[in-house]
Design an enzyme around this catalytic site. Structure first.
Site, mmCIF file in Angstrom:
data_model
loop_
_atom_site.group_PDB
_atom_site.id
_atom_site.type_symbol
_atom_site.label_atom_id
_atom_site.label_comp_id
_atom_site.label_asym_id
_atom_site.label_seq_id
_atom_site.Cartn_x
_atom_site.Cartn_y
_atom_site.Cartn_z
ATOM 1 N N ARG A 93 15.985 26.828 7.224
ATOM 2 C CA ARG A 93 16.134 27.743 8.362
ATOM 3 C C ARG A 93 17.593 27.747 8.794
ATOM 4 N NH1 ARG A 93 12.435 31.114 9.107
ATOM 5 N NH2 ARG A 93 12.978 31.343 11.290
ATOM 6 N N ASN A 109 24.652 17.804 5.750
ATOM 7 C CA ASN A 109 23.821 18.631 4.877
ATOM 8 C C ASN A 109 24.207 18.347 3.431
ATOM 9 O OD1 ASN A 109 22.046 20.835 4.138
ATOM 10 N ND2 ASN A 109 23.871 22.093 3.806
ATOM 11 N N HIS A 111 24.402 20.348 -0.285
ATOM 12 C CA HIS A 111 24.386 21.686 -0.873
ATOM 13 C C HIS A 111 24.662 21.559 -2.373
ATOM 14 C CE1 HIS A 111 24.733 26.021 -1.043
ATOM 15 N NE2 HIS A 111 25.813 25.861 -1.778
HETATM 16 C C1 GRF Z 1 18.624 20.666 -2.908
HETATM 17 O O1 GRF Z 1 19.117 21.270 -4.070
HETATM 18 C C2 GRF Z 1 19.674 20.686 -1.821
HETATM 19 O O2 GRF Z 1 20.980 20.598 -2.306
HETATM 20 C C3 GRF Z 1 19.442 22.036 -1.175
HETATM 21 O O3 GRF Z 1 18.051 22.212 -1.204
HETATM 22 C C4 GRF Z 1 17.489 21.466 -2.269
HETATM 23 C C5 GRF Z 1 16.460 20.576 -1.664
HETATM 24 O O4 GRF Z 1 15.743 19.843 -2.637
HETATM 25 N N1 GRF Z 1 20.021 22.076 0.147
HETATM 26 P P1 GRF Z 1 14.801 18.662 -2.177
HETATM 27 O O5 GRF Z 1 13.794 19.257 -1.177
HETATM 28 O O6 GRF Z 1 15.641 17.608 -1.553
HETATM 29 O O7 GRF Z 1 14.113 18.194 -3.427
#
Ligand code: GRF
Length: 217
Positions: A93, A109, A111
């Site tokens: 979100r 976070n 990414h």
């Molecule tokens: C990961 O690739 C992260 O970098 C991105 O969303 C994905 C989440 O994967 N923000 P998970 O739910 O931690 O397996």
């Protein structure tokens, strides 16, 4: 030793949550997860938290009239649990400015790209479409604009001939599971400062587990 109290916010699979759970299982690790919060009742990560005996809370965004009231409810839940730092781990979100301000320098976070390249969704499709030679992942502090903010740790992987988005994403994800616990450790050890240019500076920066902290000093 007092451990940094983390709340982890998820929307889905929760593999990064699992990496943090596994790191926190070591009594010498300087952080602990005190709450897992999901906006989706069906997020797989909730079961991971339950298995680890971590309290969970579902706050379904569909039950709120607007983003601000949803975000306030999340802050309330995290403050009641005495959260010291928020880890976004696949939380899907957008966050209100008020929420981001409230948790400024206390929210990070992960990414799946080498920021500032490839912000947003469908990252590996775009990496392949652009013919980039390297992909990777980034842990960063959260600022108002999506996928911006001081970079704490990055890891790089090669893009190989024949890669599909899924194959590349899996290679990147493996490194995500190294750098998220590493970034949390560095913060919990008090080794991350934010300088006047809004860059994260790591005290005693060294390459660890093949990951680079940034800037390397
Ligand atoms: C990961 O690739 C992260 O970098 C991105 O969303 C994905 C989440 O994967 N923000 P998970 O739910 O931690 O397996």
């Amino acid at each position: 030793m007092s451990r940094l109290k983390l709340a982890v916010m998820i929307s889905g699979r929760g593999s990064n949550l699992q990496a943090l759970i596994d790191a926190c299982a070591d009594p010498a690790y300087p952080a602990e997860i005190i709450l897992v919060l999901s906006n989706r009742p069906d997020a797989q990560g909730l079961a991971r938290a339950a298995t680890a005996g971590i309290p969970t809370r579902v706050i379904d965004h569909k039950e709120f009239a607007d983003r601000t009231s949803f975000d306030r409810e999340m802050t309330k839940a995290m403050e009641t649990a005495e959260t010291e730092m928020v880890c976004l781990a696949g939380f899907m979100r957008l966050l209100s400015d008020e929420f981001v301000d409230h948790w400024r320098d206390r929210m990070i976070n992960i990414h799946p790209s080498l920021l500032p390249a490839f912000k947003g969704l469908d990252v590996q499709e775009r990496v392949l479409a652009r013919g980039a030679r390297f992909a990777g992942c980034t842990v960063h502090y959260v600022r108002k604009e999506m996928d911006t903010g001081p970079i704490i740790v990055q890891a790089v992987v090669p893009v190989l001939p024949g890669d599909t988005p899924d194959v590349l994403a899996a290679r990147v994800l493996e490194r995500e599971h190294d750098i998220y616990p590493l970034a949390v450790r560095l913060i919990a050890e008090g080794r991350v400062a934010i300088d006047e240019n809004d860059r994260a500076v790591i005290d005693g920066a060294v390459a660890q587990q093949g990951c680079l902290v940034n800037p390397v000093g």
